[in-house]
Design a protein around this motif. Sequence first.
Motif, mmCIF file in Angstrom:
data_model
loop_
_atom_site.group_PDB
_atom_site.id
_atom_site.type_symbol
_atom_site.label_atom_id
_atom_site.label_comp_id
_atom_site.label_asym_id
_atom_site.label_seq_id
_atom_site.Cartn_x
_atom_site.Cartn_y
_atom_site.Cartn_z
ATOM 1 N N TYR A 112 0.869 -1.181 0.000
ATOM 2 C CA TYR A 112 0.000 0.000 0.000
ATOM 3 C C TYR A 112 0.893 1.212 0.000
ATOM 4 C CZ TYR A 112 -4.665 1.963 0.583
ATOM 5 O OH TYR A 112 -5.861 2.586 0.359
ATOM 6 N N PRO B 95 0.732 5.248 0.267
ATOM 7 C CA PRO B 95 0.052 6.534 0.459
ATOM 8 C C PRO B 95 0.984 7.719 0.249
ATOM 9 C CG PRO B 95 0.675 5.626 2.576
ATOM 10 C CD PRO B 95 1.182 4.659 1.520
ATOM 11 N N TYR C 281 1.416 11.730 1.715
ATOM 12 C CA TYR C 281 1.000 12.651 2.752
ATOM 13 C C TYR C 281 1.431 14.065 2.380
ATOM 14 C CZ TYR C 281 -0.286 8.910 5.979
ATOM 15 O OH TYR C 281 -0.898 7.839 6.581
ATOM 16 N N PRO D 49 1.402 15.666 9.160
ATOM 17 C CA PRO D 49 1.100 15.200 7.802
ATOM 18 C C PRO D 49 -0.340 14.719 7.712
ATOM 19 C CG PRO D 49 3.125 14.231 8.635
ATOM 20 C CD PRO D 49 2.458 14.880 9.794
ATOM 21 N N LEU E 67 -3.109 12.575 5.126
ATOM 22 C CA LEU E 67 -3.222 11.696 3.970
ATOM 23 C C LEU E 67 -3.812 12.451 2.792
ATOM 24 C CD1 LEU E 67 -3.050 8.857 2.737
ATOM 25 C CD2 LEU E 67 -5.382 8.487 3.560
ATOM 26 N N ALA F 123 -3.821 7.554 -1.949
ATOM 27 C CA ALA F 123 -3.093 6.303 -1.772
ATOM 28 C C ALA F 123 -3.454 5.337 -2.892
ATOM 29 C CB ALA F 123 -3.406 5.682 -0.414
ATOM 30 N N PHE G 89 5.260 13.738 1.356
ATOM 31 C CA PHE G 89 5.953 12.504 1.714
ATOM 32 C C PHE G 89 5.281 11.330 1.015
ATOM 33 C CE2 PHE G 89 8.779 13.918 5.042
ATOM 34 C CZ PHE G 89 8.155 15.022 5.583
ATOM 35 N N SER H 221 3.607 0.782 2.847
ATOM 36 C CA SER H 221 3.109 0.060 4.008
ATOM 37 C C SER H 221 3.219 -1.446 3.806
ATOM 38 C CB SER H 221 1.650 0.446 4.244
ATOM 39 O OG SER H 221 1.092 -0.297 5.301
ATOM 40 N N GLY I 206 1.611 -8.226 13.195
ATOM 41 C CA GLY I 206 0.282 -7.830 13.644
ATOM 42 C C GLY I 206 -0.056 -6.370 13.502
ATOM 43 N N ARG I 207 0.800 -5.597 12.887
ATOM 44 C CA ARG I 207 0.491 -4.192 12.655
ATOM 45 C C ARG I 207 0.892 -3.836 11.240
ATOM 46 N NH1 ARG I 207 4.664 -0.302 12.959
ATOM 47 N NH2 ARG I 207 6.715 -1.255 13.204
ATOM 48 N N ARG I 208 0.493 -2.641 10.835
ATOM 49 C CA ARG I 208 0.893 -2.131 9.532
ATOM 50 C C ARG I 208 2.035 -1.150 9.743
ATOM 51 N NH1 ARG I 208 -0.690 -4.838 5.237
ATOM 52 N NH2 ARG I 208 -0.107 -2.972 4.108
ATOM 53 N N ALA I 209 3.201 -1.477 9.239
ATOM 54 C CA ALA I 209 4.365 -0.595 9.339
ATOM 55 C C ALA I 209 4.388 0.329 8.138
ATOM 56 C CB ALA I 209 5.651 -1.401 9.410
ATOM 57 N N LEU I 210 4.699 1.578 8.391
ATOM 58 C CA LEU I 210 4.724 2.584 7.334
ATOM 59 C C LEU I 210 6.132 3.136 7.230
ATOM 60 C CD1 LEU I 210 2.595 3.824 5.457
ATOM 61 C CD2 LEU I 210 2.337 5.672 7.107
ATOM 62 N N PHE J 133 8.458 5.946 5.398
ATOM 63 C CA PHE J 133 8.317 7.212 4.694
ATOM 64 C C PHE J 133 9.533 7.520 3.830
ATOM 65 C CE2 PHE J 133 4.522 9.183 6.335
ATOM 66 C CZ PHE J 133 4.302 8.537 7.530
ATOM 67 N N GLY J 134 9.273 8.210 2.724
ATOM 68 C CA GLY J 134 10.355 8.836 1.982
ATOM 69 C C GLY J 134 10.847 10.052 2.751
#
Lengths: 112, 114
Positions: B32, B34, B36, B44, B46, B49, B89, B93, B98-102, B104-105
């Motif tokens: 995924y 996105p 920002y 930031p 959204l 995406a 940015f 993702s 168990g989580r969504r890690a994001l 960034f540029g």
Amino acid sequence: SQTIHQWPATLVQPVGSPLSLECTVEGTSNPNLYWYRQAAGRGLQLLFYSVGIGQISSEVPQNLSASRPQDRQFILSSKKLLLSDSGFYLCAWSPQGAWGYTFGSGTRLTVV
Amino acid sequence: QQQVKQSPQSLIVQKGGISIINCAYENTAFDYFPWYQQFPGKGPALLIAIRPDVSEKKEGRFTISFNKSAKQFSLHIMDSQPGDSATYFCAASRAVAGRRALTFGSGTRLQVQP
């Protein structure tokens, strides 16, 4: 609807003083919570994240710590601030298992 | 392999022009992407995406182009306005424990001149 609150908006603290920044989320339960730091003109650095009460993971070893005493409360702390702790601190949340991050309005910390 | 490389670092565009910001990634586990938008002194927010099974997504003047084989994606701002002046940015993702890690540029500071 969900909202995220972060305070204070600005803070000027002397070197060696303690720090406590608070973040709360409304309108959701069991969110993932994050603390980011953004140096002037720089990108976003993940400091801590939490997937539940009392569960804290640190991404970068440093002078800061985080705690999650309640489901929707995330606190960033320091016992003794350093000049290098200056920056723009952002709290964010995301639903469990979902990708969408929502950021708070940030705290501008200046250590003098 | 966890990095997202973003360019340019800064961009100046005339009002009415097209702003283009590029990002590239290595980790194929990202699923995924996105973008920002951050105004000075604000967090930031959204903007738009896209998922990797779509090559393009358009929302108003903002368009994401996605090239899965090249592992690149870009943001196009058509008819750029002074109000678009902000830092942008890109991010990627993936699911981690168990989580969504994001990830960034590094950000692009866009200035649209009137």
